[in-house]
Design a protein around this motif. Sequence first.
Motif, PDB file in Angstrom:
ATOM      1  N   PRO A  85      54.855  39.135  27.970  1.00  0.00           N
ATOM      2  CA  PRO A  85      54.751  37.886  27.192  1.00  0.00           C
ATOM      3  C   PRO A  85      54.354  38.178  25.752  1.00  0.00           C
ATOM      4  N   ASP A  86      54.702  37.265  24.853  1.00  0.00           N
ATOM      5  CA  ASP A  86      54.387  37.474  23.438  1.00  0.00           C
ATOM      6  C   ASP A  86      52.889  37.523  23.201  1.00  0.00           C
ATOM      7  N   ASN A  87      52.130  36.800  24.028  1.00  0.00           N
ATOM      8  CA  ASN A  87      50.681  36.744  23.812  1.00  0.00           C
ATOM      9  C   ASN A  87      49.935  37.787  24.644  1.00  0.00           C
ATOM     10  N   PHE A  88      50.658  38.782  25.152  1.00  0.00           N
ATOM     11  CA  PHE A  88      50.010  39.782  26.001  1.00  0.00           C
ATOM     12  C   PHE A  88      49.041  40.626  25.171  1.00  0.00           C
ATOM     13  N   ASP A  89      47.826  40.825  25.714  1.00  0.00           N
ATOM     14  CA  ASP A  89      46.798  41.632  25.062  1.00  0.00           C
ATOM     15  C   ASP A  89      46.208  42.574  26.103  1.00  0.00           C
ATOM     16  N   LEU A  90      46.450  43.845  25.952  1.00  0.00           N
ATOM     17  CA  LEU A  90      46.001  44.820  26.943  1.00  0.00           C
ATOM     18  C   LEU A  90      44.480  44.818  27.086  1.00  0.00           C
ATOM     19  N   GLU A  91      43.781  44.559  25.966  1.00  0.00           N
ATOM     20  CA  GLU A  91      42.320  44.604  26.007  1.00  0.00           C
ATOM     21  C   GLU A  91      41.732  43.415  26.754  1.00  0.00           C
ATOM     22  N   ASN A  92      42.488  42.337  26.862  1.00  0.00           N
ATOM     23  CA  ASN A  92      41.963  41.123  27.497  1.00  0.00           C
ATOM     24  C   ASN A  92      42.789  40.717  28.719  1.00  0.00           C
ATOM     25  N   THR A  93      43.456  41.672  29.344  1.00  0.00           N
ATOM     26  CA  THR A  93      44.269  41.343  30.501  1.00  0.00           C
ATOM     27  C   THR A  93      43.392  41.143  31.735  1.00  0.00           C
ATOM     28  N   ASN A  94      43.853  40.248  32.624  1.00  0.00           N
ATOM     29  CA  ASN A  94      43.145  40.040  33.891  1.00  0.00           C
ATOM     30  C   ASN A  94      43.872  40.714  35.048  1.00  0.00           C
ATOM     31  N   SER A  95      44.848  41.630  34.714  1.00  0.00           N
ATOM     32  CA  SER A  95      45.585  42.365  35.738  1.00  0.00           C
ATOM     33  C   SER A  95      44.739  43.531  36.235  1.00  0.00           C
ATOM     34  N   LEU A  96      44.456  43.544  37.553  1.00  0.00           N
ATOM     35  CA  LEU A  96      43.654  44.627  38.125  1.00  0.00           C
ATOM     36  C   LEU A  96      44.343  45.975  37.919  1.00  0.00           C
ATOM     37  N   GLY A  97      45.671  45.984  38.107  1.00  0.00           N
ATOM     38  CA  GLY A  97      46.396  47.239  37.957  1.00  0.00           C
ATOM     39  C   GLY A  97      46.251  47.834  36.571  1.00  0.00           C
ATOM     40  N   LEU A  98      46.404  46.988  35.526  1.00  0.00           N
ATOM     41  CA  LEU A  98      46.279  47.496  34.156  1.00  0.00           C
ATOM     42  C   LEU A  98      44.841  47.853  33.822  1.00  0.00           C
ATOM     43  N   LEU A  99      43.872  47.129  34.417  1.00  0.00           N
ATOM     44  CA  LEU A  99      42.471  47.518  34.232  1.00  0.00           C
ATOM     45  C   LEU A  99      42.212  48.899  34.837  1.00  0.00           C
ATOM     46  N   GLN A 117      38.751  57.849  31.664  1.00  0.00           N
ATOM     47  CA  GLN A 117      38.208  58.986  32.409  1.00  0.00           C
ATOM     48  C   GLN A 117      38.903  60.286  32.035  1.00  0.00           C
ATOM     49  N   LEU A 118      40.217  60.205  31.774  1.00  0.00           N
ATOM     50  CA  LEU A 118      40.978  61.391  31.367  1.00  0.00           C
ATOM     51  C   LEU A 118      40.794  61.740  29.892  1.00  0.00           C
ATOM     52  N   LYS A 119      40.048  60.876  29.164  1.00  0.00           N
ATOM     53  CA  LYS A 119      39.890  61.047  27.710  1.00  0.00           C
ATOM     54  C   LYS A 119      41.260  61.061  27.022  1.00  0.00           C
ATOM     55  N   GLY A 120      42.127  60.169  27.520  1.00  0.00           N
ATOM     56  CA  GLY A 120      43.470  60.087  26.959  1.00  0.00           C
ATOM     57  C   GLY A 120      43.637  58.870  26.086  1.00  0.00           C
ATOM     58  N   VAL A 127      44.488  51.224  35.126  1.00  0.00           N
ATOM     59  CA  VAL A 127      45.143  52.175  34.219  1.00  0.00           C
ATOM     60  C   VAL A 127      44.254  52.473  33.028  1.00  0.00           C
ATOM     61  N   GLN A 128      43.652  51.434  32.424  1.00  0.00           N
ATOM     62  CA  GLN A 128      42.784  51.649  31.262  1.00  0.00           C
ATOM     63  C   GLN A 128      41.560  52.473  31.637  1.00  0.00           C
ATOM     64  N   ILE A 163      47.606  56.044  38.114  1.00  0.00           N
ATOM     65  CA  ILE A 163      48.184  55.413  36.921  1.00  0.00           C
ATOM     66  C   ILE A 163      49.674  55.176  37.108  1.00  0.00           C
ATOM     67  N   VAL A 164      50.398  56.227  37.570  1.00  0.00           N
ATOM     68  CA  VAL A 164      51.839  56.062  37.782  1.00  0.00           C
ATOM     69  C   VAL A 164      52.103  55.019  38.854  1.00  0.00           C
ATOM     70  N   ASN A 165      51.283  54.999  39.915  1.00  0.00           N
ATOM     71  CA  ASN A 165      51.438  54.006  40.978  1.00  0.00           C
ATOM     72  C   ASN A 165      51.342  52.595  40.418  1.00  0.00           C
ATOM     73  N   GLU A 166      50.324  52.346  39.572  1.00  0.00           N
ATOM     74  CA  GLU A 166      50.131  50.988  39.025  1.00  0.00           C
ATOM     75  C   GLU A 166      51.264  50.614  38.078  1.00  0.00           C
ATOM     76  N   LEU A 167      51.653  51.535  37.183  1.00  0.00           N
ATOM     77  CA  LEU A 167      52.674  51.205  36.187  1.00  0.00           C
ATOM     78  C   LEU A 167      54.027  50.971  36.848  1.00  0.00           C
ATOM     79  N   VAL A 168      54.413  51.829  37.813  1.00  0.00           N
ATOM     80  CA  VAL A 168      55.711  51.669  38.464  1.00  0.00           C
ATOM     81  C   VAL A 168      55.706  50.426  39.357  1.00  0.00           C
TER      82      VAL A 168
END
Length: 600
Positions: free
Chosen positions: A556-570, A578-581, A572-573, A512-517
């Motif tokens: 971006p203003d239209n950014f939606d985490l639930e509908n992102t096509n970014s592999l890294g953020l997917l 898995q961590l129940k976080g 992370v989610q 997670i830290v790897n993807e976010l950083v």
Amino acid sequence: MGDNIRILILEDVPLDLELMEAELKRDGINFVSHCVEEEEEYRREITEFQPDIILADHSLPHFDGISAMYIAQDISPDTPFIFVSGQMGEEFAVEMLKKGATDYVLKYNLSKLGHSVKRALKEAGEYRNKKEAEERLARNENKYRALFELSPDYVVILDPDGRVLDINHQVEEVMGFSRDDLLGKDVNELVGTFLNNSIDEDSIFDFLTSNQIEPVEVKIELENGFEYIEVHHAPIIIEGKIFAIQIIGRNITKRKKAETALIESQKHLHNLNTYLEAIINASPFAIVDLYPDGRVKSLWNPAAESIFGWKKMEVLGKPLPFLNENKEIKYENIMSNVLSGEFKSDIELECARNDGELIYTMMATAPLLNVDNNIHGVMATFADISDMIMAEKQIKASLEEKEVLLREIHHRVKNNLQIISSLMSLQSEYTQEPETLKMFHESKNRIRSMALIHEKLYQSEDLAHIDFGEYLMSLVDMLLIFHKEKRDYVDVCLNCDTVFLEIDTAISMGLIVNELVSNCFKHAFPPEKEGVIEINLSTAPEGYFLEVADNGVGLPDNFDLENTNSLGLLIVQTLTMQLKGSLEIEKDEGVIFKLFFSED
């Protein structure tokens, strides 16, 4: 006067100082004086010089006598303080006396100074003597009051007419009444309540007015049996007259019962000794009794002969023969603790048999008490646990082997992940597609973050948990090397509590830290744009809190985490689930990713 007195003088005029000292000498006062003008000097001299008396001018260029008086009252309140001034009016002088000054002398009338000093010192001495006498009296009163209240006996003080002046706490307890309820009551009423009217008033009067020194034993019949009270009485005489009468009652029921029980116990003592001897002789444990100095007293059972190899007659009256030099200090400490009243058990003690063989024993000790409950020796038992110790050593050796094997597994997993990373590097050389190369590099970073976990575990003493703060430092260093083109423009701040995570949790958190950083390096800062990435890891009441923030260009203003096509953020989610976080995103002069998780 006799010994030199210490005089602290607050004065800024040398001539006035000289005149004051001359007057004191003229009056036959032997003294040592220190003169000061400033507050700092004045405070220091009070503490270090410790003057017997202070003479102070009313007004000085940088200080004043009133402040000096208050300072003296605070630091040394019993030291006399005399104003010596040429500017004090009568009303002001009286006001200062009310506020604590000892006296005042006008400079144009210094002939009174010696008399004033002598009188002040005399009064101070008398005050100290009185204060010391009062303190001694208070201590004596407290001491005797404590003895009175803490006495296990029933203590009653009567006036000459037989009325209660005082009772102790023990009487309150047994009668169920407070002191206030009983003060002033007639002794007949008190004794009648206490003894259930088993003694008539004439008997009480005869006892109180007699010169009998020996105590009277009173037998009281109760619902569940008898109690015996031993009653003493003594007059308290002041200036030849009876001021009060002290009555002391001691419950001797236990003593009476003990006397009866002793008679009964003597009948069974022989059988009991025979029974105990059979138990001791049949015990598989070595049982020994010892004098307070550590010598064997009388008991050395057959198990002791079998375990240690010495016969009973060889050890009686001698120190324990099986202690080697390295264990004598430990044994002496054990004996010291037991002789102070402690019971000791489960003490491992290495001993030497008669044939020189080393054995391991489990020792237990207890103090031996006489009829007066005084410690007069030590009882000790020893169990041979050599087989158990050898088994423990074998288990420990086996665990150490398994630990080495587990470290080797972590090392090999790390090496295998590095091989996979190297293979991906080789594979990436066969393509020139930017997106494909980007995917190879990102996958390599993910593999390296997992390999780093196994490397830390391989180096750690704890193979089940990893110091995640230390791991994050290494991970950030690795990412800075990978994104070296941003290293001169982007600072990474790491703030971590001491957090130890299990390997599965640590791998997920590392990814997670790897993807976010990595996202911060790639997207938050255009080329040569300066900024800061901040990573915070802290403990929360029911888990841990991770925060990755940057002050870059933001989402971006239209950014939606639930509908992102970014592999890294997917990734992370997915790992967050898995961590129940829980994962939150804040957009404020950059981006803040907040992750809360627990490790159950």
